[in-house]
Design an enzyme around this catalytic site. Sequence first.
Site, PDB file in Angstrom:
ATOM      1  N   SER A 139       0.860  -1.180   0.000  1.00 26.45           N
ATOM      2  CA  SER A 139       0.000   0.000   0.000  1.00 26.45           C
ATOM      3  C   SER A 139       0.894   1.227   0.000  1.00 26.45           C
ATOM      4  O   SER A 139       2.058   1.162   0.408  1.00 26.45           O
ATOM      5  CB  SER A 139      -0.876   0.006   1.266  1.00 26.45           C
ATOM      6  OG  SER A 139      -1.507   1.255   1.459  1.00 26.45           O
ATOM      7  N   TYR A 152      -1.867   0.184  10.795  1.00 26.19           N
ATOM      8  CA  TYR A 152      -1.922  -0.248   9.395  1.00 26.19           C
ATOM      9  C   TYR A 152      -0.656   0.159   8.657  1.00 26.19           C
ATOM     10  O   TYR A 152      -0.086  -0.622   7.890  1.00 26.19           O
ATOM     11  CB  TYR A 152      -3.153   0.364   8.728  1.00 26.19           C
ATOM     12  CG  TYR A 152      -3.340  -0.033   7.292  1.00 26.19           C
ATOM     13  CD1 TYR A 152      -3.564  -1.357   6.931  1.00 26.19           C
ATOM     14  CD2 TYR A 152      -3.315   0.924   6.275  1.00 26.19           C
ATOM     15  CE1 TYR A 152      -3.748  -1.724   5.610  1.00 26.19           C
ATOM     16  CE2 TYR A 152      -3.507   0.571   4.943  1.00 26.19           C
ATOM     17  CZ  TYR A 152      -3.722  -0.756   4.622  1.00 26.19           C
ATOM     18  OH  TYR A 152      -3.906  -1.116   3.305  1.00 26.19           O
TER      19      TYR A 152
END
Length: 254
Positions: A139, A152
């Site tokens: 990501s 995250y």
Amino acid sequence: MTAAGTPVAVITGASSGIGAATARGLAAAGYHVVLTARRKDRIEVLAAELAAAGHRATAYALDVTDRPAVDEFASSLDRCDVLVNNAGGALGADPVATGDPADWRQMFEVNVIGALNTTQALLPALTSGGDGTVVILSSTAGFATYEGGGGYVAAKHGAHVLAETLRLEIVGTPVRVIEIAPGMVKTEEFATTRFRGDEERAAKVYAGVAQPLTADDVADTITWAVTRPSHVNIDLLVVRPRAQASNSKVHREL
């Protein structure tokens, strides 16, 4: 489980979103796709859809954080040519000061240890086949921090490091390591899962963004990278919607 003459692509987290879209893309590209996820009913429906379209697909219920189960799965395969480590996700958006360690632990387990488990278990098959590919779906959170994203972001930094280190360690073997790092992707579950079913809060993530990426956009990128000639390695591909310049700079038409 798999047809001897057909290249095999294993996709983790294939029950929805990017994983399901990637399965469709790789099936259309000629792979026998092996769909893994915890939700057996979802992947069985997808396997049936792909089979009805004339593709080869197998559903296999799997929790990538369960190492004995991953090893058993790996032993059931006759071959593996591509592994797409897609299983992952985010939980919560609390600041570091009040974040739940259980959420951090779960994100690390799925995004990093899960990818480690499947990669270790399938690397022998990927190598022995003479032309293997490991895909790590990280990501843009793996490269830049933002408030409320500590757990995250830490997990996706870990996924990035896993890909980068593996590539260094296995250079000279017939296995490529590809990292795809999406930015803002609007799928049916990512933000809703992150905010534990709060659809109003999830919708605010994409509010005013004319065209966030879709699961199909990312799947198309993955399929393109995987189907390059064997000597071509897409080390890292960052893909964002045009409206997103960075994790914290997004054009919103409000």
